[in-house]
Enzyme design. Structure first.
Site, PDB file in Angstrom:
ATOM      1  N   LYS A 109       0.805  -1.229   0.000  1.00  0.00           N
ATOM      2  CA  LYS A 109       0.000   0.000   0.000  1.00  0.00           C
ATOM      3  C   LYS A 109       0.829   1.265   0.000  1.00  0.00           C
ATOM      4  O   LYS A 109       0.296   2.361  -0.118  1.00  0.00           O
ATOM      5  CB  LYS A 109      -0.941  -0.006   1.210  1.00  0.00           C
ATOM      6  CG  LYS A 109      -1.877  -1.193   1.200  1.00  0.00           C
ATOM      7  CD  LYS A 109      -3.059  -0.991   2.123  1.00  0.00           C
ATOM      8  CE  LYS A 109      -3.969  -2.198   2.110  1.00  0.00           C
ATOM      9  NZ  LYS A 109      -3.940  -2.970   3.329  1.00  0.00           N
ATOM     10  N   LYS A 188      -6.147 -13.354  -1.336  1.00  0.00           N
ATOM     11  CA  LYS A 188      -6.729 -13.522  -0.010  1.00  0.00           C
ATOM     12  C   LYS A 188      -8.094 -12.837   0.091  1.00  0.00           C
ATOM     13  O   LYS A 188      -8.271 -11.748  -0.457  1.00  0.00           O
ATOM     14  CB  LYS A 188      -5.751 -12.876   0.997  1.00  0.00           C
ATOM     15  CG  LYS A 188      -6.069 -13.053   2.440  1.00  0.00           C
ATOM     16  CD  LYS A 188      -4.987 -12.365   3.281  1.00  0.00           C
ATOM     17  CE  LYS A 188      -5.146 -10.864   3.323  1.00  0.00           C
ATOM     18  NZ  LYS A 188      -6.033 -10.355   4.382  1.00  0.00           N
ATOM     19  N   LYS A 191     -10.983  -7.293   3.509  1.00  0.00           N
ATOM     20  CA  LYS A 191     -12.046  -6.311   3.800  1.00  0.00           C
ATOM     21  C   LYS A 191     -12.170  -5.326   2.653  1.00  0.00           C
ATOM     22  O   LYS A 191     -13.224  -4.795   2.384  1.00  0.00           O
ATOM     23  CB  LYS A 191     -11.705  -5.521   5.065  1.00  0.00           C
ATOM     24  CG  LYS A 191     -11.716  -6.339   6.335  1.00  0.00           C
ATOM     25  CD  LYS A 191     -11.770  -5.415   7.551  1.00  0.00           C
ATOM     26  CE  LYS A 191     -11.229  -6.107   8.774  1.00  0.00           C
ATOM     27  NZ  LYS A 191      -9.765  -6.023   8.897  1.00  0.00           N
TER      28      LYS A 191
END
Ligand code: TYM
Length: 319
Positions: A109, A188, A191
Site C-alpha cells: 500500500k 486472499k 475487507k
C-alpha cells in the site's frame, strides 16, 4: 495461564477469513488462557479514511467480536489505551528503517503520497503485542511477518536495555490460515479490494451468502480434490467447509462427486456458522458495547501501564 492477544482493524466489514483465521481461534481459548482482544482503530488510520465510517466500523467490529464469543473482560478500542502509542514511540527508536520498509503492508500500500504511519504500522503492532506480555498471537498467515518483526524488536530491546519484554510467537490455525477470495482464489479474502462476490461478510444475509458461494470460481477439471496448487478454488471451498465443520479438507474431498454438491454443502455450513453470531449481534444494545469497550480499556491498563513503565526505565527516561 498463557497470555493470548489479537486485534482487528476496522477498515471494512469483518468477513469469513477474519472469523476463521483469528476470531474463532481466540474465542476458543478463553477458558484456558488470558485473552486480550482489541479493535485496532489507530491502525485503520494508516490509509485514507472517513471519520464517520471509522466510528461506525469500530462499533460494528466490536459488536461482532462480542457476538462471536470473545471474552469481554480484556476487550477495548486501541485508541482508548494511550500506552499503545507511548510504547510505539519507544519501539520506533530501536527499529531499523529497512525492517519496517520490507513489511508487506508498506510494500502493497506504500508509495508516493502514502502516510508515514503506514511505514511504522508494524511497529505499532509490535507495541500492541508487547504491551500485554503476550505469549501467543493467534492470527491468519498474512500477519506472521509482522510477528517476526515484533520478535526482532523485542529481542533487540531486551539485549540493549535488559530483559523487558516477553518474546511472543504467532500462531496461525492449521485449517483456514488463508481463506481465499471466492471470485479470485489466488488472492486472499479481504475487507477491501475483494471481487464483487469474493468476500463473505459476517453480516451477509443467508441468501447473499448462498449466492456468493454458488458463484465461487472453481475450474474445468470437474473432480473434487484438495489440491491447492492445481485447484485453488475447490481447495478454498474445502478449507472453508472444513473450518466450519471442524473437519479435514482432504477427507471431505472424497465425500463429494461434483462442484454443485460441494458448493451447496459449503453454503449450508457457512450459513449455520454465522447465523448464531448474527442473532447475538442483532440483540446487542450499542450502549452496552460502548460500556464493554470502556470497561475493558480500564482493565487493560493494569497490564499495559507496568509494561510501559518498565520500558521507560530500561531505556533511560526519568521517573
Ligand atoms: P486484519 O483486521 O486485517 O485481520 C484480522 C485478523 O484476520 C486474519 N485474516 C485472515 N485469516 C484467514 N484468511 C483470511 N483471508 C484473512 N484475512 C484476515 C488476519 O491475519 C488477522 O489475524 N494488523 C492486523 C491488526 C492488528 C493486530 C495487532 C493483530 C493490529 N495490532 C496485534 C494481532 C496483534 C490486521 O490488519 O488485521
Amino acid at each position: 495461564m498463557p497470555r493470548l492477544l489479537t486485534a482487528f482493524k476496522p477498515t471494512g466489514h469483518l468477513h469469513l477469513g477474519n472469523l476463521i483465521g483469528a476470531v474463532r481461534p481466540i474465542a476458543a481459548r478463553r477458558q484456558d488462557s488470558d485473552t486480550t482482544v482489541f479493535i485496532a482503530d489507530l491502525h485503520a488510520m494508516t490509509v485514507q479514511h472517513d471519520p464517520t465510517t471509522l466510528r461506525a466500523l469500530t462499533m460494528e467490529c466490536a459488536g461482532l467480536l462480542l457476538a462471536s464469543g470473545v471474552d469481554p473482560s480484556c476487550f477495548y478500542a486501541q485508541s482508548h489505551l494511550p500506552e499503545h502509542t507511548e510504547l510505539h514511540y519507544l519501539l520506533e527508536c530501536v527499529t531499523h528503517y529497512g525492517e519496517a520498509h520490507r513489511m508487506i503492508q508498506f510494500k502493497e500500500k506504500g508509495g508516493t503520497g502514502s502516510r508515514i504511519s503506514l511505514l511504522t504500522y508494524p511497529v505499532l503492532m509490535a507495541a500492541d503485542i508487547l504491551l500485554h506480555d503476550t505469549d501467543q498471537v493467534p492470527v491468519g498467515e498474512d500477519q506472521l511477518q509482522h510477528l517476526e518483526l515484533t520478535r526482532t524488536v523485542a529481542q533487540r530491546f531486551n539485549s540493549l536495555y535488559g530483559t523487558t519484554f516477553t518474546v511472543p510467537v504467532g500462531v496461525a490455525p492449521l485449517v483456514g490460515a488463508r481463506i481465499m477470495d471466492l471470485g479470485d482464489p489466488n488472492r486472499k479474502m479481504g475487507k477491501t479490494g475483494a471481487t464483487d462476490h469474493g468476500s463473505i461478510q459476517l453480516l451477509d444475509p443467508p441468501d447473499v451468502i448462498r449466492r456468493k458461494v454458488m458463484r465461487a470460481v472453481t475450474d474445468t477439471l470437474g473432480v473434487v480434490r484438495f489440491a491447492p496448487e492445481e485447484q485453488p478454488g475447490v481447495a478454498n471451498l474445502l478449507t472453508i467447509l472444513a473450518a466450519c465443520t471442524s473437519g479435514d479438507p482432504r477427507e471431505l474431498a472424497g465425500t463429494f462427486t461434483g462442484y454443485g454438491e460441494l458448493k451447496a454443502a459449503v453454503a449450508d455450513a457457512v450459513v449455520a456458522t454465522v447465523a448464531p453470531i448474527q442473532e447475538r449481534y442483532a440483540a446487542l444494545d450499542p450502549s452496552d458495547v460502548r460500556q464493554a469497550l470502556l470497561g475493558g480499556a480500564k482493565r487493560a491498563r493494569d497490564t499495559a501501564y507496568p509494561t510501559v513503565s518498565r520500558a521507560r526505565a530500561a531505556i533511560g527516561l526519568l521517573d
